[in-house]
Design an enzyme around this catalytic site. Structure first.
Site, PDB file in Angstrom:
ATOM      1  N   SER A  61       1.008  -1.169   0.023  1.00 12.57           N
ATOM      2  CA  SER A  61      -0.075   0.060   0.246  1.00 12.57           C
ATOM      3  C   SER A  61       0.896   1.274  -0.174  1.00 12.57           C
ATOM      4  O   SER A  61       1.728   1.310  -0.054  1.00 12.57           O
ATOM      5  CB  SER A  61      -0.853   0.329   1.665  1.00 12.57           C
ATOM      6  OG  SER A  61      -1.624  -1.233   1.401  1.00 12.57           O
TER       7      SER A  61
HETATM    8  N1  SAH Z   1      -1.038  -5.257   4.162  1.00 10.38           N
HETATM    9  C1  SAH Z   1       0.020  -5.301   3.019  1.00 10.38           C
HETATM   10  C2  SAH Z   1      -1.211  -4.459   1.788  1.00 10.38           C
HETATM   11  C3  SAH Z   1      -2.271  -5.737   1.325  1.00 10.38           C
HETATM   12  S1  SAH Z   1      -2.589  -6.245  -0.298  1.00 10.38           S
HETATM   13  C4  SAH Z   1       1.375  -4.805   2.865  1.00 10.38           C
HETATM   14  O1  SAH Z   1       1.937  -3.859   3.367  1.00 10.38           O
HETATM   15  O2  SAH Z   1       1.798  -4.859   1.943  1.00 10.38           O
HETATM   16  C5  SAH Z   1      -3.232  -7.348  -0.149  1.00 10.38           C
HETATM   17  C6  SAH Z   1      -2.956  -8.729   0.456  1.00 10.38           C
HETATM   18  O3  SAH Z   1      -4.912  -9.280   0.769  1.00 10.38           O
HETATM   19  C7  SAH Z   1      -2.842  -9.318  -0.773  1.00 10.38           C
HETATM   20  O4  SAH Z   1      -1.217 -10.009  -0.285  1.00 10.38           O
HETATM   21  C8  SAH Z   1      -3.539 -10.597  -0.828  1.00 10.38           C
HETATM   22  O5  SAH Z   1      -3.110 -11.191  -1.081  1.00 10.38           O
HETATM   23  C9  SAH Z   1      -4.428 -10.715   0.626  1.00 10.38           C
HETATM   24  N2  SAH Z   1      -6.056 -10.882   0.622  1.00 10.38           N
HETATM   25  C10 SAH Z   1      -6.647 -11.175  -0.072  1.00 10.38           C
HETATM   26  N3  SAH Z   1      -7.560 -11.565   0.483  1.00 10.38           N
HETATM   27  C11 SAH Z   1      -6.940 -12.501   2.001  1.00 10.38           C
HETATM   28  C12 SAH Z   1      -8.062 -13.142   2.420  1.00 10.38           C
HETATM   29  N4  SAH Z   1      -9.056 -14.012   1.942  1.00 10.38           N
HETATM   30  N5  SAH Z   1      -7.030 -13.665   3.703  1.00 10.38           N
HETATM   31  C13 SAH Z   1      -6.005 -13.224   3.777  1.00 10.38           C
HETATM   32  N6  SAH Z   1      -4.602 -12.536   2.766  1.00 10.38           N
HETATM   33  C14 SAH Z   1      -5.923 -12.295   1.634  1.00 10.38           C
END
Ligand code: SAH
Length: 231
Positions: A61
């Protein structure tokens, strides 16, 4: 990082201009080396105030959104915080400097392994990780003081609501996930406070997050690029 890399403090100054005022949050950002959380081709842009691609078709992000989300969580030093969507681990690393323990869940194993290695390098011993589906939360460790979703959902799953303490705060991007044919600015970062009788809900700012996807990814060997197949 060169010894006197000016970029972290420049980023903090930019965030301050954008309205982030909490000194503890700004300090946590300043002390988290974002260049460790991005892939080699993007290290030059690590301190730009932009989102960047990470493996498995996901994104780290924008620092402003990380700082803003952290600020509105109103963290205290004794709190236990659940994050859904570890991704690069950057948001978890920032949270870890402001609370007792971060529990972070990711569904893509390659991302989680890399994030775990970063937490180890940075000696962040109060971050615990789980490979799993965030839609299930982390019942063994519930209830949490705070919950942060870093992937977009149409509405907050009931299971996560149940895993938040009364008086607790949950922050999540709500609305249509970005991408494909959907309007990309149709998500609103939303703060929900659990009260004795229900919820207080406050829409904050428009955001663009990748979608929260239910279940676990398919075997990456079966796809061309390691990303999820379209359903
Ligand atoms: N917080 C992260 C960015 C998030 S991007 C950072 O600081 O880099 C969103 C993330 O959520 C992705 O890696 C994606 O794989 C994960 N995600 C999506 N659906 C999910 C689920 N059902 N359970 C766990 N993670 C999930």
């Amino acid at each position: 990082m060169p010894e006197h890399d000016p970029r972290p403090i420049e980023l903090v100054m930019a965030l301050r201009k954008q309205g982030i005022t909490d000194a503890k949050v700004l300090s946590a950002i300043e002390r988290t080396p974002r260049e460790l959380f991005v892939e080699a081709p993007f290290t030059h842009a690590a301190y730009n105030n932009t989102a960047l691609p990470i493996p498995c078709g996901q994104t780290i992000s924008q620092p402003y959104i990380v700082a803003y989300s952290t600020e509105v969580l109103e963290l205290g030093p004794n709190m236990r915080v659940l994050e859904i969507g570890t991704g690069s681990g950057y948001q978890a690393a920032v949270l870890s400097k402001l609370c007792r323990r971060v529990y972070t869940i990711e569904r893509h194993k390659p991302l989680l392994l890399e994030a775990e290695a970063r937490f180890k390098t940075l000696k962040l011993e109060n971050v615990v990780t789980k490979l799993g589906d965030g839609f299930k939360g982390w019942p063994e460790q519930a209830p949490f003081d705070r919950i942060l979703l870093t992937a977009a959902v149409a509405d907050v799953p009931g299971i996560l609501i149940e895993q938040l303490k009364p008086g607790g705060i949950l922050v999540a991007p709500l609305g249509n996930p970005a991408g494909d044919e959907l309007e990309s600015f149709s998500q609103l970062l939303t703060k929900m406070i659990r009260t004795e009788t229900g919820w207080k809900r406050e829409a904050l700012i428009p955001v663009v997050f990748v979608p929260m996807v239910p279940g676990m990814p398919q075997d990456p060997r079966k796809t061309h690029d390691g990303s999820d197949r379209k359903r």
